[in-house]
Design a protein around this motif. Structure first.
Motif, PDB file in Angstrom:
ATOM      1  N   VAL A   1       0.834  -1.207   0.000  1.00 47.06           N
ATOM      2  CA  VAL A   1       0.000   0.000   0.000  1.00 47.06           C
ATOM      3  C   VAL A   1       0.869   1.257   0.000  1.00 47.06           C
ATOM      4  CG1 VAL A   1      -1.655   1.351   1.344  1.00 47.06           C
ATOM      5  CG2 VAL A   1      -1.978  -1.126   1.081  1.00 47.06           C
ATOM      6  N   ALA A   2       1.914   1.273   0.844  1.00 47.79           N
ATOM      7  CA  ALA A   2       2.804   2.436   0.904  1.00 47.79           C
ATOM      8  C   ALA A   2       3.520   2.639  -0.423  1.00 47.79           C
ATOM      9  CB  ALA A   2       3.817   2.251   2.033  1.00 47.79           C
ATOM     10  N   SER A   3       3.984   1.538  -1.015  1.00 47.21           N
ATOM     11  CA  SER A   3       4.681   1.629  -2.304  1.00 47.21           C
ATOM     12  C   SER A   3       3.764   2.176  -3.386  1.00 47.21           C
ATOM     13  CB  SER A   3       5.193   0.237  -2.697  1.00 47.21           C
ATOM     14  OG  SER A   3       5.789   0.267  -3.972  1.00 47.21           O
ATOM     15  N   TRP A   4       2.502   1.720  -3.405  1.00 47.49           N
ATOM     16  CA  TRP A   4       1.544   2.194  -4.410  1.00 47.49           C
ATOM     17  C   TRP A   4       1.131   3.642  -4.164  1.00 47.49           C
ATOM     18  CZ3 TRP A   4      -3.670   3.440  -3.330  1.00 47.49           C
ATOM     19  CH2 TRP A   4      -4.456   3.748  -4.456  1.00 47.49           C
ATOM     20  N   ALA A   5       0.856   3.972  -2.891  1.00 50.75           N
ATOM     21  CA  ALA A   5       0.343   5.310  -2.564  1.00 50.75           C
ATOM     22  C   ALA A   5       1.378   6.395  -2.787  1.00 50.75           C
ATOM     23  CB  ALA A   5      -0.140   5.325  -1.107  1.00 50.75           C
ATOM     24  N   PHE A   6       2.647   6.104  -2.481  1.00 50.02           N
ATOM     25  CA  PHE A   6       3.687   7.135  -2.550  1.00 50.02           C
ATOM     26  C   PHE A   6       4.584   6.971  -3.769  1.00 50.02           C
ATOM     27  CE2 PHE A   6       2.701   6.682   2.008  1.00 50.02           C
ATOM     28  CZ  PHE A   6       2.253   7.972   2.267  1.00 50.02           C
ATOM     29  N   GLY A   7       4.199   6.084  -4.676  1.00 51.40           N
ATOM     30  CA  GLY A   7       5.000   5.912  -5.890  1.00 51.40           C
ATOM     31  C   GLY A   7       6.395   5.407  -5.638  1.00 51.40           C
ATOM     32  N   LEU A   8       6.567   4.622  -4.583  1.00 52.26           N
ATOM     33  CA  LEU A   8       7.907   4.130  -4.245  1.00 52.26           C
ATOM     34  C   LEU A   8       8.450   3.158  -5.277  1.00 52.26           C
ATOM     35  CD1 LEU A   8       7.496   3.534  -0.390  1.00 52.26           C
ATOM     36  CD2 LEU A   8       8.407   5.549  -1.578  1.00 52.26           C
ATOM     37  N   ASP A   9       7.547   2.598  -6.086  1.00 51.95           N
ATOM     38  CA  ASP A   9       8.005   1.650  -7.105  1.00 51.95           C
ATOM     39  C   ASP A   9       8.883   2.311  -8.152  1.00 51.95           C
ATOM     40  OD1 ASP A   9       5.478   2.950  -7.705  1.00 51.95           O
ATOM     41  OD2 ASP A   9       5.519   1.824  -9.598  1.00 51.95           O
ATOM     42  N   LYS A  10       8.865   3.647  -8.185  1.00 49.30           N
ATOM     43  CA  LYS A  10       9.688   4.370  -9.154  1.00 49.30           C
ATOM     44  C   LYS A  10      11.093   4.632  -8.633  1.00 49.30           C
ATOM     45  CE  LYS A  10       5.696   6.737 -11.230  1.00 49.30           C
ATOM     46  NZ  LYS A  10       4.692   6.006 -10.438  1.00 49.30           N
ATOM     47  N   THR A  11      11.272   4.540  -7.328  1.00 49.12           N
ATOM     48  CA  THR A  11      12.583   4.853  -6.738  1.00 49.12           C
ATOM     49  C   THR A  11      13.221   3.670  -6.020  1.00 49.12           C
ATOM     50  OG1 THR A  11      11.501   5.659  -4.715  1.00 49.12           O
ATOM     51  CG2 THR A  11      11.992   7.276  -6.445  1.00 49.12           C
ATOM     52  N   LEU A  12      12.424   2.671  -5.672  1.00 50.58           N
ATOM     53  CA  LEU A  12      12.944   1.527  -4.929  1.00 50.58           C
ATOM     54  C   LEU A  12      12.893   0.265  -5.771  1.00 50.58           C
ATOM     55  CD1 LEU A  12      11.147   2.080  -1.485  1.00 50.58           C
ATOM     56  CD2 LEU A  12      13.398   2.921  -2.209  1.00 50.58           C
ATOM     57  N   HIS A  13      13.624  -0.742  -5.304  1.00 50.59           N
ATOM     58  CA  HIS A  13      13.551  -2.058  -5.938  1.00 50.59           C
ATOM     59  C   HIS A  13      12.240  -2.726  -5.506  1.00 50.59           C
ATOM     60  CE1 HIS A  13      17.965  -1.309  -5.775  1.00 50.59           C
ATOM     61  NE2 HIS A  13      17.916  -1.840  -6.995  1.00 50.59           N
ATOM     62  N   VAL A  14      11.419  -3.105  -6.467  1.00 49.35           N
ATOM     63  CA  VAL A  14      10.163  -3.784  -6.156  1.00 49.35           C
ATOM     64  C   VAL A  14      10.117  -5.116  -6.898  1.00 49.35           C
ATOM     65  CG1 VAL A  14       8.856  -1.668  -5.694  1.00 49.35           C
ATOM     66  CG2 VAL A  14       8.972  -2.580  -8.033  1.00 49.35           C
ATOM     67  N   VAL A  15       9.160  -5.943  -6.511  1.00 49.15           N
ATOM     68  CA  VAL A  15       9.039  -7.269  -7.115  1.00 49.15           C
ATOM     69  C   VAL A  15       8.777  -7.178  -8.608  1.00 49.15           C
ATOM     70  CG1 VAL A  15       7.578  -9.342  -7.195  1.00 49.15           C
ATOM     71  CG2 VAL A  15       8.337  -8.428  -4.988  1.00 49.15           C
ATOM     72  N   GLY A  16       7.960  -6.223  -9.026  1.00 47.64           N
ATOM     73  CA  GLY A  16       7.625  -6.093 -10.446  1.00 47.64           C
ATOM     74  C   GLY A  16       6.423  -6.940 -10.805  1.00 47.64           C
ATOM     75  N   ALA A  17       6.051  -6.883 -12.063  1.00 48.57           N
ATOM     76  CA  ALA A  17       4.833  -7.552 -12.534  1.00 48.57           C
ATOM     77  C   ALA A  17       4.862  -9.043 -12.218  1.00 48.57           C
ATOM     78  CB  ALA A  17       4.676  -7.338 -14.032  1.00 48.57           C
ATOM     79  N   VAL A  18       3.774  -9.520 -11.638  1.00 46.75           N
ATOM     80  CA  VAL A  18       3.614 -10.940 -11.318  1.00 46.75           C
ATOM     81  C   VAL A  18       2.498 -11.480 -12.200  1.00 46.75           C
ATOM     82  CG1 VAL A  18       3.033 -12.637  -9.543  1.00 46.75           C
ATOM     83  CG2 VAL A  18       4.350 -10.587  -8.936  1.00 46.75           C
ATOM     84  N   PRO A  19       2.803 -12.467 -13.064  1.00 46.21           N
ATOM     85  CA  PRO A  19       1.753 -12.982 -13.955  1.00 46.21           C
ATOM     86  C   PRO A  19       0.648 -13.669 -13.166  1.00 46.21           C
ATOM     87  CG  PRO A  19       3.707 -14.377 -14.032  1.00 46.21           C
ATOM     88  CD  PRO A  19       4.080 -13.164 -13.243  1.00 46.21           C
ATOM     89  N   GLY A  20      -0.581 -13.487 -13.611  1.00 41.88           N
ATOM     90  CA  GLY A  20      -1.711 -14.134 -12.959  1.00 41.88           C
ATOM     91  C   GLY A  20      -2.128 -15.384 -13.708  1.00 41.88           C
ATOM     92  N   GLY A  21      -3.197 -15.986 -13.230  1.00 43.47           N
ATOM     93  CA  GLY A  21      -3.716 -17.169 -13.895  1.00 43.47           C
ATOM     94  C   GLY A  21      -3.093 -18.453 -13.391  1.00 43.47           C
ATOM     95  N   LEU A  22      -3.514 -19.552 -13.997  1.00 46.03           N
ATOM     96  CA  LEU A  22      -3.078 -20.876 -13.582  1.00 46.03           C
ATOM     97  C   LEU A  22      -1.726 -21.222 -14.197  1.00 46.03           C
ATOM     98  CD1 LEU A  22      -6.484 -22.764 -13.941  1.00 46.03           C
ATOM     99  CD2 LEU A  22      -5.464 -21.760 -11.888  1.00 46.03           C
ATOM    100  N   PRO A  23      -0.984 -22.094 -13.552  1.00 47.28           N
ATOM    101  CA  PRO A  23       0.335 -22.464 -14.087  1.00 47.28           C
ATOM    102  C   PRO A  23       0.212 -23.312 -15.348  1.00 47.28           C
ATOM    103  CG  PRO A  23      -0.212 -23.814 -12.191  1.00 47.28           C
ATOM    104  CD  PRO A  23      -1.275 -22.759 -12.265  1.00 47.28           C
ATOM    105  N   TYR A  24       1.247 -23.257 -16.169  1.00 49.13           N
ATOM    106  CA  TYR A  24       1.340 -24.139 -17.338  1.00 49.13           C
ATOM    107  C   TYR A  24       1.675 -25.546 -16.862  1.00 49.13           C
ATOM    108  CZ  TYR A  24       3.586 -26.514 -21.255  1.00 49.13           C
ATOM    109  OH  TYR A  24       3.953 -27.444 -22.190  1.00 49.13           O
ATOM    110  N   ILE A  25       0.973 -26.531 -17.383  1.00 49.71           N
ATOM    111  CA  ILE A  25       1.216 -27.914 -16.988  1.00 49.71           C
ATOM    112  C   ILE A  25       1.979 -28.631 -18.097  1.00 49.71           C
ATOM    113  CG2 ILE A  25       0.162 -30.096 -16.263  1.00 49.71           C
ATOM    114  CD1 ILE A  25      -0.278 -27.789 -14.326  1.00 49.71           C
TER     115      ILE A  25
END
Length: 572
Positions: free
Chosen positions: A221-245
């Protein structure tokens, strides 16, 4: 794992053994336990991906198909199967020099390792080798997990400080962190400290509060609200959905597989020992039926599921099992509830994970590592068994200085050496009559006799090639030093439940030496291989009348034969 467990629970179906039977009244408790487990485990498995070096999404995948498969096919009603810090650390130590961390090849090789660990588990089931878990002693397990904890915790310093990190091995990484300390990011340090305080503080209030989840949500929440993702190291995009089998996309050749075999075997040992110990403990606690070999099937299928669904090896988790138990969960239904929650997260809630600061995730993993460091256990071993403490300490240092894989292999070797050492030099005794009329042991060096010319020698271990020399030497000492000279020497065989070929030949040699001195060898309270004398023909060697059911029968017969008075109060 014990060879036999309490068998009071009714027989269950071949599948859903950990779920059935369940009363309707239990369902609310199972729902609460499953929700509690999901709340605590989701941020933890994200942390395990930092240990394993795989993408964050793979942590969530460990909580889906692998967990469901064990819940259906495992025997234990309590064991929680999922990602584990020890096996994740073994994985990383093996793959870090083979493929780029986090790359597609790296993830594929992690899947291959899960499948290979499953093969070992299947072989163990076919050969009914569940008992092998007993050979990884508690001593080396404490040392191994403590070493893993130290390695994991120290490995997160760079992430919590916002450093580039680098270096080879635990000590190399720490040295790099020290050299880069001037580059520490104030913002990332503050986020890491906040996460540490929240998690540790809430744990002090109640272990049931999901501090890691609260810290993770707060950081997102803090990272999203204050735009910390632009200045700090963040996890980055996480793909959704079911795994490939499907099978991992690697070049399936012997060179690849042979390189990974030692790592897969090390994982197999940890899975076997940790899962078995946890299942056994909870089966005993609730007086329930439990089959170690059926659990091997469940663990194998769970790891096949992991390998085919794009994630890494899974293991029985003592901490997660305790979380479910504390929340009131008594069957694997709680795991299926957790699987449902994870499915919802994968389908609808992966987007917010992209804002998770790496510093907060490192702080979560740091505390996971600290939780593995068993200072109290190491102190207890030091106080009660100094020699075993050094075994634990050597295992710990090997993990920290050399590596996790080498540490577990050393742990196996030290456990076997420790086990062999106890049987190699058993503490034997001679038996004498006490004032109360019972038989009491005395050191072999006393050569004390139970009656003039009769000595009872108690050997306290299975007789085999490694200790048969001690057996021969002690009997020779007794035959040569006894005063008055011996007429009969009786072996109390109540502790000898097995005898191998080398020991049988030694026994023949001992009998020949005693006969040369005019001493008759007799045996009392025999069992095991001595009881079935036909194999080694001991009855032909010593005579049918040389075997007695009870020690007192030997003493009475000896006194009658040599016309010695029989005491009015003889030992029972």
């Amino acid at each position: 794992m014990p060879a036999a467990n309490v068998q009071t629970a009714p027989a269950r179906l071949p599948v859903l053994q950990g779920v059935l039977p369940i009363a309707a009244a239990q369902i609310p408790a199972e729902l609460v336990a499953g929700i509690t487990l999901a709340a605590i485990a989701i941020p933890e498995v994200m942390g395990y991906t930092k240990i394993s070096g795989t993408p964050v999404i793979t942590g969530l995948y460990t909580m889906l198909i692998p967990t469901a498969l064990f819940a259906v096919f495992g025997s234990s009603r309590h064991l929680v199967v999922g990602a584990d810090s020890a096996t994740a650390a073994i994985l990383a130590s093996a793959l870090v020099g083979i493929a780029a961390v986090g790359s597609e090849q790296y993830v594929a090789l992690a899947g291959v390792l899960a499948l290979m660990a499953a093969v070992f588990l299947i072989l163990a089931r076919v050969m009914r080798l569940g008992f092998l878990s007993d050979f990884l002693s508690r001593t080396v397990l404490v040392g191994f997990l403590t070493g893993v904890g130290i390695q994991v915790a120290l490995g997160q310093i760079a992430g919590m400080l916002g450093l580039k990190g680098g270096g080879h091995g635990t000590l190399g990484k720490v040295w790099n962190d020290v050299q880069q300390i001037g580059d520490a990011s104030r913002d990332e340090v503050m986020i890491a400290l906040a996460a540490l305080v929240i998690i540790a503080g809430l744990k002090k209030v109640s272990k049931k509060i999901p501090g890691a989840l609260i810290a993770a949500i707060g950081a997102i929440v803090a990272s999203w609200a204050f735009g910390l993702d632009k200045t700090l190291h963040v996890v980055g995009a996480v793909p959704g959905g079911l795994p490939y089998i499907g099978l991992p996309k690697v070049d399936w050749n012997w060179d690849v597989l042979s390189t990974l075999i030692p790592t897969a075997f090390a994982m197999f040992v940890v899975i076997l020992a940790q899962s078995a110990a946890t299942s056994s403990a909870y089966a005993t606690r609730y007086d329930e039926r439990f089959d170690e070999n059926t659990d091997l099937v469940g663990l194998a299928l769970a790891n096949i599921g992991a390998g085919l669904s794009g994630t890494f090896v899974v293991n029985g988790s003592p901490t997660k099992t305790q979380i479910v138990d504390s929340a009131g969960g008594r069957t694997q239904l709680s795991l299926l509830v957790m699987v449902g929650i994870v499915l919802l997260v994968l389908l609808f809630l992966t987007a917010p994970l992209a804002f998770m600061p790496e510093a907060a995730l490192s702080a979560i993993v740091f505390l996971i590592g600290v939780g593995l460091i068993d200072v109290a256990g190491m102190r207890k071993i030091f106080e009660q068994r100094r020699s075993e403490f050094w075994v634990a300490a050597i295992t710990m240092l090997t993990v920290v200085v050399i590596g996790v894989q080498q540490g577990i292999l050393l742990a196996i070797a030290l456990s076997l050496i420790e086990h062999t050492r106890y049987g190699y030099r058993p503490k034997n005794a001679v038996l004498v009559s006490s004032p109360s009329g019972s038989r009491e042991p005395q050191p072999v060096t006393t050569a004390a006799q139970v009656a003039p010319g009769l000595l009872i020698y108690r050997f306290t271990h299975s007789l085999y090639y490694a200790n048969c020399r001690q057996f021969s030497d002690e009997i020779s000492f007794l035959a040569n030093s006894a005063q008055p000279p011996l007429r009969w020497l009786c072996i109390d065989a109540s502790g000898i439940d097995d005898i191998d070929y080398s020991a049988a030949e030694t026994l023949r040699s001992v009998d020949a030496k005693l006969q040369a001195k005019g001493i008759r060898l007799v045996v009392a309270e025999e069992m095991g291989e001595l009881k079935s004398k036909a194999r080694y023909r001991f009855n032909e060697l010593l005579g049918e009348d040389a075997f007695y059911d009870h020690l007192e029968d030997v003493v009475k017969q000896y006194r009658r034969e040599f016309k010695l008075p029989i005491p009015s109060s003889s030992p029972a």
